[in-house]
Design a protein around this motif. Structure first.
Motif, mmCIF file in Angstrom:
data_model
loop_
_atom_site.group_PDB
_atom_site.id
_atom_site.type_symbol
_atom_site.label_atom_id
_atom_site.label_comp_id
_atom_site.label_asym_id
_atom_site.label_seq_id
_atom_site.Cartn_x
_atom_site.Cartn_y
_atom_site.Cartn_z
ATOM 1 N N LEU A 24 0.838 -1.194 0.000
ATOM 2 C CA LEU A 24 0.000 0.000 0.000
ATOM 3 C C LEU A 24 0.872 1.242 0.000
ATOM 4 C CD1 LEU A 24 -3.160 0.745 2.051
ATOM 5 C CD2 LEU A 24 -1.227 2.310 2.195
ATOM 6 N N SER A 25 0.466 2.217 -0.773
ATOM 7 C CA SER A 25 1.141 3.501 -0.779
ATOM 8 C C SER A 25 0.114 4.616 -0.844
ATOM 9 C CB SER A 25 2.111 3.613 -1.956
ATOM 10 O OG SER A 25 1.420 3.546 -3.190
ATOM 11 N N GLY A 26 0.519 5.790 -0.456
ATOM 12 C CA GLY A 26 -0.331 6.963 -0.552
ATOM 13 C C GLY A 26 -0.969 7.397 0.748
ATOM 14 N N ARG A 27 -1.176 6.484 1.645
ATOM 15 C CA ARG A 27 -1.765 6.766 2.939
ATOM 16 C C ARG A 27 -1.112 5.888 4.003
ATOM 17 N NH1 ARG A 27 -6.779 9.528 2.338
ATOM 18 N NH2 ARG A 27 -6.408 10.925 0.561
ATOM 19 N N THR A 28 -1.504 6.105 5.230
ATOM 20 C CA THR A 28 -0.956 5.331 6.333
ATOM 21 C C THR A 28 -1.531 3.923 6.307
ATOM 22 O OG1 THR A 28 -0.719 7.317 7.680
ATOM 23 C CG2 THR A 28 -0.649 5.198 8.812
#
Length: 124
Positions: A24-28
């Motif tokens: 996952l990327s872009g957010r926590t």
């Protein structure tokens, strides 16, 4: 925007194992429950497993209990699906998905973000 990328799919013989990863990327990452779904040929997409934000709670569809293990490494922003004792009926495109607040994680509508899918093929 959250982006999910699956990897680790492939072709194996029945009884073999695969380990899927979902980055996952872009957010926590730790803010999301992470689910795995799959779509077999000619079938609707179905829920496979989910792990809570901390990894303390997991749930599996009955057909994979005892064979699949979901986990996550929040330090690596990655969720995993360890698949053992694979069967031909496990053949499907596997998708990871992220839910910010899943009250019923078996439902696709609980998930806001989806990966592109990774193919798993299990031959007899």
């Amino acid at each position: 925007q959250v982006q999910l990328v699956e990897s680790g799919g492939g072709s194996v013989q029945a009884g073999g194992s695969l380990r899927l990863s979902c980055a996952l990327s872009g957010r926590t990452f730790s803010a999301y429950s992470m689910g795995w779904f799959r779509r077999a040929p000619g079938k609707e997409r179905e829920f496979v497993s989910v792990v809570s934000t901390t990894g303390s709670s997991t749930y599996y569809v009955n057909s994979v209990k005892g064979r699949f293990t979901i986990s996550r490494d929040n330090a690596k922003n990655t969720a995993y699906l360890q698949m053992n004792a694979l069967k031909p009926e496990d053949t499907a495109v596997y998708y990871c998905a992220a839910s910010p607040w899943a009250t019923d994680p078996k439902r696709e509508t609980e998930y806001d973000y989806w990966g592109q899918g990774t193919q798993v093929t299990v031959s007899s």
